[in-house]
Design an enzyme around this catalytic site. Structure first.
Site, PDB file in Angstrom:
ATOM      1  N   HIS A 140       3.899  -2.089  13.335  1.00  0.00           N
ATOM      2  CA  HIS A 140       2.615  -2.137  12.594  1.00  0.00           C
ATOM      3  C   HIS A 140       2.426  -3.499  11.910  1.00  0.00           C
ATOM      4  CE1 HIS A 140      -0.544   0.477  10.342  1.00  0.00           C
ATOM      5  NE2 HIS A 140      -0.949  -0.780  10.412  1.00  0.00           N
ATOM      6  N   ARG A 177      -4.592   3.042  15.272  1.00  0.00           N
ATOM      7  CA  ARG A 177      -3.783   4.062  14.606  1.00  0.00           C
ATOM      8  C   ARG A 177      -3.122   4.926  15.666  1.00  0.00           C
ATOM      9  NH1 ARG A 177      -4.016   1.458  10.722  1.00  0.00           N
ATOM     10  NH2 ARG A 177      -4.660   2.005   8.605  1.00  0.00           N
ATOM     11  N   GLU A 218       4.493   7.329  12.038  1.00  0.00           N
ATOM     12  CA  GLU A 218       5.147   6.133  11.494  1.00  0.00           C
ATOM     13  C   GLU A 218       5.952   6.428  10.245  1.00  0.00           C
ATOM     14  OE1 GLU A 218       2.609   2.608  10.797  1.00  0.00           O
ATOM     15  OE2 GLU A 218       1.873   3.002  12.810  1.00  0.00           O
TER      16      GLU A 218
HETATM   17  C1  8YV Z   1      -2.544  -2.938   7.099  1.00  0.00           C
HETATM   18  C2  8YV Z   1      -4.032  -1.614   8.723  1.00  0.00           C
HETATM   19  O1  8YV Z   1      -1.327  -3.560   7.245  1.00  0.00           O
HETATM   20  O2  8YV Z   1      -5.684  -2.334   7.199  1.00  0.00           O
HETATM   21  C3  8YV Z   1      -5.324  -1.488   7.994  1.00  0.00           C
HETATM   22  O3  8YV Z   1      -6.018  -0.501   8.256  1.00  0.00           O
HETATM   23  O4  8YV Z   1      -3.747  -0.881   9.574  1.00  0.00           O
HETATM   24  C4  8YV Z   1      -3.015  -2.656   8.478  1.00  0.00           C
HETATM   25  O5  8YV Z   1      -3.411  -3.787   9.181  1.00  0.00           O
HETATM   26  C5  8YV Z   1      -2.369  -1.730   6.229  1.00  0.00           C
HETATM   27  O6  8YV Z   1      -3.353  -0.791   6.382  1.00  0.00           O
HETATM   28  C6  8YV Z   1      -2.309  -2.059   4.789  1.00  0.00           C
HETATM   29  O7  8YV Z   1      -2.561  -0.917   3.999  1.00  0.00           O
END
Ligand code: 8YV
Length: 328
Positions: A290, A243, A272
């Protein structure tokens, strides 16, 4: 609760097989247009749904959750990270939260490894030269990167994804170091030949490449602050597929600009989809939108997990991927 009549609102478009199954099982309101919902649309969705299926792009803070209807009983996040949801407030309001851990581990680790290779080996710079038709012939001193094998990789967050990164990195000859809230078992350390650093500061000062693989929580917000980034050696690289909020992005951009760091590979950003404009101008930085877990197989598995969580909950059982505030 009768699963068939359960009203679920899904905030984004999901892969077809997932949506088809959701339609079969529930009274599912899907988002065919895939337009992200604004705060008012989320509040409205939370008022008419038994279950909300949000994603990372839906910010469900305490203010919004305070306006959730009495009907909402479950927030089944499509994603592993739940930092877009104020979990404590939701739980206080009697709303269960679930997520989708495990199924995106390998895909995210693959993307992390891709960045660990791409940045020191200058892969994107090479691609851009070809695209600009500037390849005029080989030269022994042209586009020299840095060797990956033999270097020290410091993994911040040795959970599922951190361990999957370590396994790959070890195969590429990197030496594995890690910092984690808790030390992992001796068996895992032995398998990965991993060195544990209780002090993040001390680890950072000694690494060649640092990979961020921890969740974003109040405790990890700006874990890589300006002070900590300054501990890194000028030849160090940073990779982040976790993140953006874990790194002070402006401090990182400033340091990269001043060549106080060798480069960075970032798949996630602090604000983001906005990205610090300085980062976009730097040649030694690889930026991705992402997409760490973006595989068709992974997204279908995530959808399957969401469905299992909703079904189990509807059947009166504890859903397998329940998130409770003490886990964060
Ligand atoms: C997803 C992510 O694309 O799952 C997670 O925490 O960061 C990502 O890989 C996204 O969160 C989908 O909500």
């Amino acid at each position: 609760m009768n699963a068939k009549k359960l009203k679920i609102v899904v905030t984004r478009k999901l892969p077809d097989p997932v949506e088809t199954r959701m339609r079969e099982l529930f009274d599912a309101e899907l988002n065919e247009a895939d337009a992200a919902m604004n705060a008012e649309a989320l509040v409205a969705a939370m008022s008419r749904a038994d279950v909300l299926v949000p994603t990372v792009t839906d910010r469900l803070d305490s203010r919004l959750l305070a306006r959730a209807g009495e009907r909402l009983k479950l927030i089944a996040q499509f994603g592993a990270g739940v930092d877009n949801i104020d979990v404590a407030t939701a739980v206080q309001r009697g709303i269960t939260i679930t997520n989708t851990p495990g199924v995106l581990t390998e895909d995210t680790a693959d993307m992390t490894m891709a960045l660990i290779l791409a940045v020191p080996r200058r892969i994107v710079e090479g691609v851009k030269i070809i695209e600009a038709d500037q390849f005029t012939g080989w030269s022994p001193t042209w586009l020299l990167g840095r060797r990956v094998g033999g270097k020290r990789l410091g993994i911040i967050g040795m959970g599922r994804i951190g361990q999957a990164v370590a396994r790959r990195a070890k195969a590429f000859g990197l030496q594995i170091h890690y910092h984690n809230r808790r030390r992992v078992s001796a068996a895992i350390e032995e398998e990965l030949e991993a060195t544990y650093w209780e002090s993040l500061d001390q680890m950072l000062a000694r690494m060649d490449i640092v990979s961020v693989n921890c969740p974003h929580t109040p405790a990890t917000y700006h874990l890589l602050s300006a002070r900590r980034l300054a501990l890194l050696k000028p030849h160090a690289y940073i990779v982040n597929t976790a993140r953006g909020e874990v790194i002070d992005e402006s401090a990182l951009a400033r340091m990269l600009e001043k060549k106080e760091l060798a480069g960075a590979g970032l798949d996630v950003f602090e604000h983001e989809p906005a990205i610090n404009p300085k980062l976009k101008k730097l040649p030694n930085v690889v930026l991705l939108p992402h997409m760490g877990s973006a595989t068709l197989e992974g997204r279908i598995d995530m959808g399957e997990k969401v469905i299992i969580n909703i079904k189990t909950f509807a059947d009166g059982h504890k859903p397998p991927d329940r998130v409770i505030p003490s886990m964060l």
